[in-house]
Motif scaffolding. Structure first.
Motif, PDB file in Angstrom:
ATOM      1  N   GLU A 130      18.993 -35.579  60.921  1.00 35.37           N
ATOM      2  CA  GLU A 130      17.725 -35.635  61.641  1.00 35.37           C
ATOM      3  C   GLU A 130      16.699 -34.643  61.094  1.00 35.37           C
ATOM      4  O   GLU A 130      15.527 -34.672  61.483  1.00 35.37           O
ATOM      5  CB  GLU A 130      17.949 -35.357  63.133  1.00 35.37           C
ATOM      6  CG  GLU A 130      18.267 -33.920  63.486  1.00 35.37           C
ATOM      7  CD  GLU A 130      19.739 -33.565  63.330  1.00 35.37           C
ATOM      8  OE1 GLU A 130      20.132 -32.486  63.805  1.00 35.37           O
ATOM      9  OE2 GLU A 130      20.488 -34.359  62.737  1.00 35.37           O
ATOM     10  N   LEU A 131      17.116 -33.773  60.167  1.00 38.14           N
ATOM     11  CA  LEU A 131      16.216 -32.710  59.703  1.00 38.14           C
ATOM     12  C   LEU A 131      15.116 -33.176  58.749  1.00 38.14           C
ATOM     13  O   LEU A 131      14.018 -32.606  58.784  1.00 38.14           O
ATOM     14  CB  LEU A 131      17.029 -31.589  59.057  1.00 38.14           C
ATOM     15  CG  LEU A 131      17.970 -30.833  60.000  1.00 38.14           C
ATOM     16  CD1 LEU A 131      18.660 -29.700  59.267  1.00 38.14           C
ATOM     17  CD2 LEU A 131      17.229 -30.316  61.213  1.00 38.14           C
ATOM     18  N   LYS A 134      12.078 -33.923  60.709  1.00 35.47           N
ATOM     19  CA  LYS A 134      11.476 -32.709  61.263  1.00 35.47           C
ATOM     20  C   LYS A 134      10.733 -31.934  60.181  1.00 35.47           C
ATOM     21  O   LYS A 134       9.678 -31.332  60.442  1.00 35.47           O
ATOM     22  CB  LYS A 134      12.554 -31.846  61.914  1.00 35.47           C
ATOM     23  CG  LYS A 134      13.149 -32.476  63.174  1.00 35.47           C
ATOM     24  CD  LYS A 134      14.180 -31.561  63.814  1.00 35.47           C
ATOM     25  CE  LYS A 134      14.754 -32.182  65.071  1.00 35.47           C
ATOM     26  NZ  LYS A 134      15.781 -31.320  65.718  1.00 35.47           N
ATOM     27  N   ARG A 135      11.294 -31.930  58.954  1.00 33.26           N
ATOM     28  CA  ARG A 135      10.608 -31.243  57.853  1.00 33.26           C
ATOM     29  C   ARG A 135       9.271 -31.923  57.545  1.00 33.26           C
ATOM     30  O   ARG A 135       8.269 -31.260  57.274  1.00 33.26           O
ATOM     31  CB  ARG A 135      11.498 -31.233  56.606  1.00 33.26           C
ATOM     32  CG  ARG A 135      12.710 -30.336  56.734  1.00 33.26           C
ATOM     33  CD  ARG A 135      13.470 -30.206  55.422  1.00 33.26           C
ATOM     34  NE  ARG A 135      14.730 -29.517  55.662  1.00 33.26           N
ATOM     35  CZ  ARG A 135      15.931 -30.091  55.663  1.00 33.26           C
ATOM     36  NH1 ARG A 135      16.033 -31.386  55.383  1.00 33.26           N
ATOM     37  NH2 ARG A 135      17.016 -29.398  55.914  1.00 33.26           N
ATOM     38  N   ALA A 137       7.428 -33.571  59.648  1.00 33.11           N
ATOM     39  CA  ALA A 137       6.515 -33.235  60.741  1.00 33.11           C
ATOM     40  C   ALA A 137       5.940 -31.827  60.560  1.00 33.11           C
ATOM     41  O   ALA A 137       4.753 -31.592  60.811  1.00 33.11           O
ATOM     42  CB  ALA A 137       7.239 -33.350  62.074  1.00 33.11           C
ATOM     43  N   ALA A 171       9.706 -41.460  59.848  1.00 33.53           N
ATOM     44  CA  ALA A 171       8.784 -40.435  60.343  1.00 33.53           C
ATOM     45  C   ALA A 171       7.410 -40.584  59.700  1.00 33.53           C
ATOM     46  O   ALA A 171       6.382 -40.400  60.366  1.00 33.53           O
ATOM     47  CB  ALA A 171       9.349 -39.044  60.058  1.00 33.53           C
ATOM     48  N   TYR A 247      13.006 -25.372  56.189  1.00 30.82           N
ATOM     49  CA  TYR A 247      13.511 -25.563  57.539  1.00 30.82           C
ATOM     50  C   TYR A 247      14.907 -26.154  57.431  1.00 30.82           C
ATOM     51  O   TYR A 247      15.094 -27.213  56.821  1.00 30.82           O
ATOM     52  CB  TYR A 247      12.597 -26.508  58.331  1.00 30.82           C
ATOM     53  CG  TYR A 247      13.068 -26.742  59.758  1.00 30.82           C
ATOM     54  CD1 TYR A 247      13.001 -25.726  60.705  1.00 30.82           C
ATOM     55  CD2 TYR A 247      13.579 -27.979  60.145  1.00 30.82           C
ATOM     56  CE1 TYR A 247      13.427 -25.928  62.010  1.00 30.82           C
ATOM     57  CE2 TYR A 247      13.999 -28.190  61.451  1.00 30.82           C
ATOM     58  CZ  TYR A 247      13.924 -27.172  62.377  1.00 30.82           C
ATOM     59  OH  TYR A 247      14.355 -27.376  63.667  1.00 30.82           O
TER      60      TYR A 247
END
Length: 311
Positions: A130-131, A134-135, A137, A171, A247
């Motif tokens: 899931e990272l 997020k990166r 974003a 994403a 991240y």
């Protein structure tokens, strides 16, 4: 007689094998592993002997090195990465194994349960699927005007590349970004990928999580600087070496915990008595010096959430 006595003690010290790709690039993680081992009373060269085996040539090379550690009657094998863990598992059904994996250990067949691992293996899992989203974003928050986002993955490692591509494409669509995937599986191909990035006129870059990119860290940071690409990476080392932002999991903490597990096994605890632990500790780093060189003003809201800002 004293030198002979010392030699005999060293000979009697249990061997702990550490197996994985690109160990040279993970020196500070290995230091964290030794610290964890030391917290259990085991010091390399005194009452335990650490033997490192590193292979960047794929699964077959890792299997050969795991077999070598088994022949040397290692008391425990620490395996960094899913490929190393699978190689060690296939080689020995009896020597205890402590793994560190970014892939779900149940899904890839390392263990059947987190709470009660079976056989001779246990370890630490840091979920990374899931990272990538997020990166992306975070990169969008840092650079809201950037619309063309390049993603670099290792074409030879589908297990790490595919989750990155899936997560970023979904994403990117939700953020109305133009995402293009670039692939490289060697140092030469990394150079070529950056030339392609430049021709595509990428506004920013997201580097996928992969062992190749760990060993090529200096090359990636240098190329990003040369082409003036704002880039987000998957671990703090890039930011410490001049990369813009990262991240990801606190890998050093997981390595330290793995050292503790190895120490407990050396004291007699069975792997089945040590549950597989899932890492939930994530860290955001920003290199403010690099941001200034790229003429990027870091939003205060993002800076406030950073675990560390390197001046």
């Amino acid at each position: 007689m004293w030198p002979f006595s010392v030699f005999a003690q060293q000979r009697a010290a249990p061997v702990v094998g550490f197996l994985g790709p690109g160990l040279e690039a993970r020196r500070h993680w290995l230091a964290a592993f030794r610290a964890g081992l030391g917290s259990q009373g085991f010091v390399d060269g005194q009452n335990v002997r650490l033997e490192y085996r590193s292979a960047d040539g794929g699964a077959e090379g890792l299997r050969e090195l795991a077999a070598d550690l088994a022949r040397r009657e290692a008391a425990v094998i620490a395996a960094s990465g899913p490929s190393a863990a699978l190689a060690a598992r296939r080689v020995t059904p009896s020597i205890p194994i402590v793994f560190l994996s970014g892939l779900d250990p149940v899904q890839i067949g390392l263990v059947s349960s987190f709470n009660r691992p079976d056989g001779n293996i246990t370890g630490f899992y840091f979920p990374v699927d899931e990272l990538p989203a997020k990166r992306l974003a975070l990169l969008h928050e840092l650079l809201p005007v950037a619309k063309r986002i390049a993603v670099l993955v290792n074409s030879a490692e589908a297990a790490t590349a595919e989750p990155t591509v899936r997560g970023v494409l979904v994403a990117g669509q939700s953020l109305s970004l133009d995402v293009e995937v670039f692939r490289a599986s060697t140092s030469t191909e990394i150079d070529a990928a950056f030339d392609a990035l430049s021709r595509w006129r990428a506004d920013a870059l997201l580097v996928g999580s992969d062992p190749l990119f760990i060993t090529s860290r200096a090359q990636l940071v240098a190329l990003s600087a040369r082409h003036a690409f704002p880039a987000i990476y998957f671990q703090r080392d890039y930011v410490e070496d001049g990369g813009l932002m990262s991240y990801g999991p606190d890998y050093a903490d997981s390595y330290r915990q793995a050292g503790i597990y190895v120490g407990r096994i050396l004291k007699g605890t069975k792997p089945t008595e040590l549950p597989v632990q899932q890492s939930t500790k994530l860290e955001l780093l920003i290199n403010l010096k690099t941001a200034k060189a790229l003429a990027i003003e870091v939003p205060p809201s993002l800076l406030a959430r950073a675990d560390e800002a390197i001046e």
